[in-house]
Design a protein around this motif. Sequence first.
Motif, PDB file in Angstrom:
ATOM      1  N   GLY A 153       0.843  -1.200   0.000  1.00  0.00           N
ATOM      2  CA  GLY A 153       0.000   0.000   0.000  1.00  0.00           C
ATOM      3  C   GLY A 153       0.877   1.248   0.000  1.00  0.00           C
ATOM      4  N   THR A 154       0.365   2.319   0.587  1.00  0.00           N
ATOM      5  CA  THR A 154       1.070   3.609   0.566  1.00  0.00           C
ATOM      6  C   THR A 154       2.494   3.481   1.116  1.00  0.00           C
ATOM      7  N   ALA A 155       2.629   2.835   2.276  1.00  0.00           N
ATOM      8  CA  ALA A 155       3.951   2.733   2.913  1.00  0.00           C
ATOM      9  C   ALA A 155       4.856   1.806   2.118  1.00  0.00           C
ATOM     10  N   GLY A 156       4.367   0.591   1.842  1.00  0.00           N
ATOM     11  CA  GLY A 156       5.201  -0.418   1.196  1.00  0.00           C
ATOM     12  C   GLY A 156       5.705   0.043  -0.160  1.00  0.00           C
ATOM     13  N   LEU A 157       4.842   0.701  -0.927  1.00  0.00           N
ATOM     14  CA  LEU A 157       5.234   1.102  -2.283  1.00  0.00           C
ATOM     15  C   LEU A 157       6.240   2.253  -2.248  1.00  0.00           C
ATOM     16  N   GLN A 158       5.966   3.276  -1.413  1.00  0.00           N
ATOM     17  CA  GLN A 158       6.937   4.379  -1.350  1.00  0.00           C
ATOM     18  C   GLN A 158       8.298   3.853  -0.887  1.00  0.00           C
ATOM     19  N   LEU A 159       8.281   2.965   0.105  1.00  0.00           N
ATOM     20  CA  LEU A 159       9.550   2.417   0.600  1.00  0.00           C
ATOM     21  C   LEU A 159      10.258   1.611  -0.488  1.00  0.00           C
ATOM     22  N   ALA A 160       9.490   0.844  -1.255  1.00  0.00           N
ATOM     23  CA  ALA A 160      10.118   0.040  -2.314  1.00  0.00           C
ATOM     24  C   ALA A 160      10.805   0.956  -3.330  1.00  0.00           C
ATOM     25  N   TYR A 161      10.118   2.043  -3.734  1.00  0.00           N
ATOM     26  CA  TYR A 161      10.755   2.987  -4.660  1.00  0.00           C
ATOM     27  C   TYR A 161      12.008   3.606  -4.025  1.00  0.00           C
ATOM     28  N   ALA A 162      11.897   3.976  -2.744  1.00  0.00           N
ATOM     29  CA  ALA A 162      13.006   4.690  -2.099  1.00  0.00           C
ATOM     30  C   ALA A 162      14.219   3.786  -1.887  1.00  0.00           C
ATOM     31  N   LEU A 163      13.966   2.520  -1.510  1.00  0.00           N
ATOM     32  CA  LEU A 163      15.065   1.663  -1.039  1.00  0.00           C
ATOM     33  C   LEU A 163      15.686   0.794  -2.131  1.00  0.00           C
ATOM     34  N   LYS A 164      15.007   0.694  -3.281  1.00  0.00           N
ATOM     35  CA  LYS A 164      15.413  -0.334  -4.251  1.00  0.00           C
ATOM     36  C   LYS A 164      16.806  -0.117  -4.843  1.00  0.00           C
ATOM     37  N   GLU A 165      17.313   1.117  -4.852  1.00  0.00           N
ATOM     38  CA  GLU A 165      18.648   1.322  -5.434  1.00  0.00           C
ATOM     39  C   GLU A 165      19.753   0.869  -4.482  1.00  0.00           C
ATOM     40  N   ASP A 166      19.552   1.080  -3.186  1.00  0.00           N
ATOM     41  CA  ASP A 166      20.637   0.821  -2.224  1.00  0.00           C
ATOM     42  C   ASP A 166      20.565  -0.556  -1.588  1.00  0.00           C
ATOM     43  N   PHE A 167      19.390  -1.181  -1.670  1.00  0.00           N
ATOM     44  CA  PHE A 167      19.213  -2.469  -0.988  1.00  0.00           C
ATOM     45  C   PHE A 167      18.538  -3.457  -1.938  1.00  0.00           C
ATOM     46  N   ASP A 168      18.561  -4.722  -1.510  1.00  0.00           N
ATOM     47  CA  ASP A 168      17.909  -5.780  -2.272  1.00  0.00           C
ATOM     48  C   ASP A 168      16.503  -5.939  -1.662  1.00  0.00           C
ATOM     49  N   VAL A 169      15.494  -5.379  -2.341  1.00  0.00           N
ATOM     50  CA  VAL A 169      14.147  -5.271  -1.745  1.00  0.00           C
ATOM     51  C   VAL A 169      13.194  -6.318  -2.336  1.00  0.00           C
ATOM     52  N   THR A 170      12.438  -6.991  -1.457  1.00  0.00           N
ATOM     53  CA  THR A 170      11.358  -7.890  -1.888  1.00  0.00           C
ATOM     54  C   THR A 170      10.061  -7.399  -1.255  1.00  0.00           C
ATOM     55  N   VAL A 171       8.958  -7.391  -2.023  1.00  0.00           N
ATOM     56  CA  VAL A 171       7.663  -6.984  -1.469  1.00  0.00           C
ATOM     57  C   VAL A 171       6.738  -8.202  -1.416  1.00  0.00           C
ATOM     58  N   ILE A 172       6.110  -8.407  -0.262  1.00  0.00           N
ATOM     59  CA  ILE A 172       5.126  -9.493  -0.138  1.00  0.00           C
ATOM     60  C   ILE A 172       3.746  -8.860   0.054  1.00  0.00           C
ATOM     61  N   HIS A 173       2.791  -9.342  -0.697  1.00  0.00           N
ATOM     62  CA  HIS A 173       1.460  -8.720  -0.662  1.00  0.00           C
ATOM     63  C   HIS A 173       0.427  -9.822  -0.801  1.00  0.00           C
ATOM     64  N   HIS A 174      -0.803  -9.564  -0.356  1.00  0.00           N
ATOM     65  CA  HIS A 174      -1.761 -10.667  -0.424  1.00  0.00           C
ATOM     66  C   HIS A 174      -2.867 -10.460  -1.459  1.00  0.00           C
ATOM     67  N   ARG A 175      -2.743  -9.395  -2.281  1.00  0.00           N
ATOM     68  CA  ARG A 175      -3.694  -9.236  -3.404  1.00  0.00           C
ATOM     69  C   ARG A 175      -2.914  -8.890  -4.651  1.00  0.00           C
ATOM     70  N   SER A 176      -3.301  -9.481  -5.785  1.00  0.00           N
ATOM     71  CA  SER A 176      -2.595  -9.204  -7.043  1.00  0.00           C
ATOM     72  C   SER A 176      -2.993  -7.815  -7.541  1.00  0.00           C
TER      73      SER A 176
END
Length: 396
Positions: free
Chosen positions: A11-34
Amino acid sequence: MKKRICIIGSGTAGLQLAYALKEDFDVTVIHHRSPDQIRSGRIRSTQVHFGSTRTRENRFNMPKWEERSLIESIHITLGQQKLFVGKLKEPALSVDQRFTFSHCMRDLAEKGVPFRLERIDKEKAETLIDEFDLIIDCTGKTGPVLPFAIEKDLSPFQAPRRKCIVGYFVGVKPTQPLGIGVTVLPGLGEMFEIPAITEQGPVTILFITAVPHSELDGFKGITQADEFVRQMTSTAQTFFPDIDKRINAQHFALCDENAFLQTAVTPVVRKPYLMLKNKLVIGCGDSVFLNDPITGQGCNLTSFCAEQLYETLIDHKDATWDEQTGEAYWHRTKPFVKKVTEWTNAMTLPLPEHVVQLLLQGAQNQAKADEIAEWFADPSTAHQAFFPTSATNGRE
Ligand SMILES: Cc1cc2nc3c(=O)[nH]c(=O)nc-3n(C[C@H](O)[C@H](O)[C@H](O)COP(=O)(O)OP(=O)(O)OC[C@H]3O[C@@H](n4cnc5c(N)ncnc54)[C@H](O)[C@@H]3O)c2cc1C
């Protein structure tokens, strides 16, 4: 090797964090709806993103949205008296989360961020701790999945203060200038009229925050779209004549059959970190900072905290992530979480007399009206107005 981060929730938090962190870290997102389930599902929020949130989205190269319904002002009505239109310093925007979330998930996946479709419970979260250097619980208001401790001082309520009743409508002539209409009916609740964008085009969101069991709380048991529309029509006729005047009865309808929602939130703030199996676990967004939607701060607070978490992790990039890292994040976020929470909780109580006087001044003085509009974009100014003598209004 980059550190491995698992974000639970897209959602709002997970997506913004994924955009922010993906360059510096190895990020995986787990979600329960496609993405498809989200896109064709039920509306989730009224999601007004104010200027500072939109600036952060740009900072982290998040997708841009159509700006046809920019929100430039706040219209305040007390009882049946329209008081003023205050101008926002920067425009806000509300874009249907069904569209933004599903789009961002696809975009991130195309940019190489792995997504796993799975509902996580506490046991599964504990096994993830072995796999990753950091788990971030972004499971929203149905979370958290991990036991972050409640901050009692910031969590005074044991039950919801409002019933939230939301529909995305076509057939309402927008306010001029285009802005958010806020109508406060003392003792009954509030109506927020919000111009928004959906995948199909512009809509008007009618968002009632009803005091439970009051006359405004008239949607109980309604599960069908046509019944919801009928009840909204009669509620506007009875309580919101200015909106009723702008409804075109022939065209007034939900923009799609899933464009209505009823929910209620018991606000609760939690300390957003803990140590499990000797590893740091963090919470971000509603899972740890859950406020009543009445002030429209949830996405904005979430976005602020996500940026602070990003800064904290970058500061500690080469260190072992431990309790100190968690405390650094809480230290950065707590003053603002406290202000937003205290103001939001106060908005669910009868308005204090000095605040009513400020609103009345807004009707006489455009500069004051603009200041009041800015409460929503910069909630620390709202906190200052509600609690002028509070210690937290000094320097932090
Ligand atoms: C009626 C209403 C109106 C609102 N209006 C506004 C507004 O105008 N402005 C504003 O700023 N805020 C508003 N908010 C609040 C705002 O929508 C939230 O604060 C914000 O979306 C929180 O973001 P989040 O990432 O924490 O949670 P969410 O955006 O809800 O995301 C949570 C994610 O976690 C996933 N998830 C949950 N449990 C699990 C699990 N066990 N396993 C895997 N995935 C899981 C969910 O599927 C979802 O993807 C409103 C809220 C409501 C209810």
